[in-house]
Design a protein around this motif. Sequence first.
Motif, PDB file in Angstrom:
ATOM      1  N   ARG A 192       1.300  -0.921   0.234  1.00 30.64           N
ATOM      2  CA  ARG A 192      -0.347   0.138   0.338  1.00 30.64           C
ATOM      3  C   ARG A 192       0.805   1.183  -0.341  1.00 30.64           C
ATOM      4  N   LEU A 193       0.241   1.977  -0.535  1.00 30.37           N
ATOM      5  CA  LEU A 193       1.435   3.331  -1.021  1.00 30.37           C
ATOM      6  C   LEU A 193       0.865   4.457   0.451  1.00 30.37           C
ATOM      7  N   ASP A 194       0.241   4.204   1.259  1.00 32.64           N
ATOM      8  CA  ASP A 194       0.252   4.744   3.012  1.00 32.64           C
ATOM      9  C   ASP A 194       1.333   3.984   4.358  1.00 32.64           C
ATOM     10  N   GLU A 195       1.988   2.785   3.968  1.00 32.20           N
ATOM     11  CA  GLU A 195       2.228   2.121   4.279  1.00 32.20           C
ATOM     12  C   GLU A 195       3.730   2.695   4.824  1.00 32.20           C
ATOM     13  N   ALA A 196       3.210   2.361   6.632  1.00 37.22           N
ATOM     14  CA  ALA A 196       4.683   3.339   7.100  1.00 37.22           C
ATOM     15  C   ALA A 196       6.240   2.811   6.716  1.00 37.22           C
ATOM     16  N   THR A 197       6.167   1.671   6.516  1.00 38.06           N
ATOM     17  CA  THR A 197       7.850   1.157   6.205  1.00 38.06           C
ATOM     18  C   THR A 197       8.096   1.233   4.891  1.00 38.06           C
ATOM     19  N   ARG A 198       7.685   1.687   4.214  1.00 36.02           N
ATOM     20  CA  ARG A 198       7.626   1.916   2.929  1.00 36.02           C
ATOM     21  C   ARG A 198       9.013   2.428   2.580  1.00 36.02           C
ATOM     22  N   GLN A 199       9.482   1.529   1.842  1.00 35.45           N
ATOM     23  CA  GLN A 199      11.066   2.430   1.580  1.00 35.45           C
ATOM     24  C   GLN A 199      10.735   3.543  -0.195  1.00 35.45           C
ATOM     25  N   ARG A 200      11.941   3.723   0.248  1.00 34.19           N
ATOM     26  CA  ARG A 200      11.855   4.382  -0.820  1.00 34.19           C
ATOM     27  C   ARG A 200      13.521   4.412  -1.499  1.00 34.19           C
ATOM     28  N   THR A 201      13.732   5.437  -2.812  1.00 39.54           N
ATOM     29  CA  THR A 201      14.515   4.376  -3.477  1.00 39.54           C
ATOM     30  C   THR A 201      15.541   5.788  -3.803  1.00 39.54           C
ATOM     31  N   LEU A 202      16.169   6.412  -3.834  1.00 42.55           N
ATOM     32  CA  LEU A 202      16.753   7.927  -4.090  1.00 42.55           C
ATOM     33  C   LEU A 202      18.057   7.363  -5.964  1.00 42.55           C
ATOM     34  N   LEU A 203      17.381   7.617  -6.706  1.00 40.20           N
ATOM     35  CA  LEU A 203      18.211   7.848  -8.276  1.00 40.20           C
ATOM     36  C   LEU A 203      18.898   8.501  -8.531  1.00 40.20           C
ATOM     37  N   LEU A 204      19.746   8.850  -8.542  1.00 40.71           N
ATOM     38  CA  LEU A 204      21.493   9.965  -8.702  1.00 40.71           C
ATOM     39  C   LEU A 204      21.725   9.998  -9.763  1.00 40.71           C
ATOM     40  N   PHE A 205      20.517  10.975 -11.048  1.00 38.74           N
ATOM     41  CA  PHE A 205      21.451  11.247 -12.394  1.00 38.74           C
ATOM     42  C   PHE A 205      22.955  11.902 -11.884  1.00 38.74           C
ATOM     43  N   VAL A 206      23.701  10.486 -12.911  1.00 40.78           N
ATOM     44  CA  VAL A 206      25.213  11.540 -12.760  1.00 40.78           C
ATOM     45  C   VAL A 206      25.722  11.951 -14.561  1.00 40.78           C
ATOM     46  N   ILE A 207      25.669  13.123 -14.137  1.00 37.57           N
ATOM     47  CA  ILE A 207      25.556  13.539 -15.937  1.00 37.57           C
ATOM     48  C   ILE A 207      27.237  13.874 -16.512  1.00 37.57           C
ATOM     49  N   ARG A 208      27.738  12.762 -17.206  1.00 36.60           N
ATOM     50  CA  ARG A 208      29.019  13.119 -17.270  1.00 36.60           C
ATOM     51  C   ARG A 208      29.619  13.654 -18.833  1.00 36.60           C
ATOM     52  N   ASP A 209      31.120  14.564 -19.234  1.00 30.96           N
ATOM     53  CA  ASP A 209      31.595  15.019 -19.685  1.00 30.96           C
ATOM     54  C   ASP A 209      29.538  16.006 -20.045  1.00 30.96           C
ATOM     55  N   HIS A 210      29.942  16.354 -18.830  1.00 31.05           N
ATOM     56  CA  HIS A 210      29.593  17.928 -18.446  1.00 31.05           C
ATOM     57  C   HIS A 210      30.230  18.630 -19.212  1.00 31.05           C
TER      58      HIS A 210
END
Length: 683
Positions: free
Chosen positions: A177-195
Amino acid sequence: SLASSSSLSADINPPVTNGVNGQSLTTRVQVVNEDKEFSKDLGDHIERWGLHNAGFGYDVVAVFGSQSTGKSTLLNRLFGTTFDVMDESNRQQTTKGIWMCRAQNMNVMVMDVEGTDGRERGEDQDFERKSALFSLASSEVLLVNLWEHQVGLYQGANMGLLKTVFEVNLGLFGKRRLDEATRQRTLLLFVIRDHVGSTPLANLQKTLTLDLTKIWNGLSKPEGLEDCQLTDYFDLAFTTLSHKVLVPEKFETDVQSLRKRFTDRDDPNFVFKPAYHKRIPADGVAHYMESIWEQVQSNKDLDLPTQQELLAQFRCDELATLALEMFNTQAKSVRKPVEAGQVVEGLGGMMQSWKNESMARFDRDASRYHPGVYARKRADLVAQINSGLGPLFLGQLKNLHKFALSSFKKEVLAGIKGDGYDFGEVVLGATARNEGLFREGATEVLLPDTDWSYEEELQQLSHDISLIADQCRADETKKMVSNIERTIKKQMSESIEHSLNQATPDMWDNVLRTFKETLAKAEATYLGKATSFNCTEEENTTSLAILRKRAWQALRAKVDEQLTDLTFLAKLKSRFEEKFRYDKEGVPRVWKPDDDVDSVFRAARDELIPLFSKIQPKDRSLEFSLPSDSDDSTLTDEGEFDFEATLVVFTEAKQADLSTRFRRDADAYYVEAKRSMVSSIAQ
Ligand code: GDP
Ligand code: MG
């Protein structure tokens, strides 16, 4: 020693080459090999990295991106890891698989994925998809690595792969369930190379977010989750890195500031937020990841909470087995002496400490797992330990019982040696002391947190003690009765002898009077002592009956002893002589011709035999009687007893026999009497 948290790490200069100190801390391991087999060594490596006991104090980061986009290079720079980097000169493919390495000076497990670019080569998309899914499911932060020029190219780069990963991932989380207290999130960290810098990060970020939203909206979503948003599951972050070859110093500065986001808890962009943590204790990571890989491999729907429960069950079982082994080893030492019947001093204390140690060992590692599973497994372990201790408890009780009982016996026997003891007091004291001894020992060995009890055994002990006390009292009473019997004999003896010698008509009155007086005194003596013995009414009745019977038998024995044939015949003879030779005044008789010798002779004879033949007082109030065996069979301890028969001293036959024998003896007197008569006539 290691920093306990990633934020405490000092600045380092990555990459670190193998061979410097700390090598074992940064040894990498191939978690999944080319054949998609999960490594059996991950657990060992986690231990070697010193993270085994980190509990929740560690983080996991992984990387996602196309082949040869500088992923490994970046990881090594950021974390001091030792992943293979493609050789610049011959651009040889690195070993395929999923690799893991511990970050230097940080409690971070870093995962690197090496793969072929399936999309380009048209092969092994399966591995790419699976490893991406695996990375996403098991890490807190996923670095999404891509060239700046790939941004906005939906078909290019890895955005297609990302769609698949999102889709399956949503399937994994779909059941939750979306409102579940223990729900885990994940961080997507975009690393843009050769900027290059001409397009600001803000614009790149906007484009990528739009692309992601587009992908998200295009996903086929599980039932009930049709309206869920990307942001319900993922946090997005973006950063750029300068060109490594063209502007190496700038690249270095960019890496350092990116690194701060992993090390500095105070950095506003610090990446390891608690919400991202998978809540798997470090010592369970290997097993957890392996089971995720298995599920990814078999394409099963991953249900992470269930997965956590399964893992908790597995690990708690393992930990419980360890704890139980530890407990059994300790408990073994006393099993033998207890079984051999020994009361083991301080056993309860030992048992409690083994239990405490084993439980503490279990709690330390198992408490980090799924709370429900942990609580259940803990209760199981307590029950198992208790049931392992149960036999020791019962054995100790049994041995305490035996010990207390024999100690009671010894105390009582020692207490009634010699004179001047009070039997009742001896028994009471010994009972209290030894029941106390048992209770003390039993309380010591009774552990709280069990349903044990020693009441039953104590009751049994009290019962056994009272049986022994009864036996001792019976012996003691018997001894007392025998003593009294001896006294009775002594007291009656002289007086009875005298009465029998007198042979007066009231001879039996005298005998019985003496007997009754003596008996009365004896009974009083008995009762005086018996009160302190705590004898029961019934025991007193029995003892007194025995006493009366013994006294009577003593009397009868005395009578028999005094009235053997010879002594009785002598009595008859002297009585005859008395009557025959002396007159009533004691003056010697001179027989005259007309004297009736026969009747005097008969009178002497007929007076004594009937008198002695039966115990019969003139005064009937002096009569004595006892119940015969037919009346009370409990007294048959020495053959049949017929009281009436004991009153008879000489039976009819005996009387006749005595009479005949007396006549033979008396004949001489008779003849002598006749002769003296003749001679007196002749004078
Ligand atoms: P991976 O396959 O994604 O792990 O990439 P590698 O880390 O093995 O690097 C592949 C090649 O790219 C190597 O020759 C690196 O020297 C080079 N490389 C690494 N980082 C960068 C970068 O930031 N820019 C450029 N242009 N090349 C890089
Ligand atoms: Mg690589």
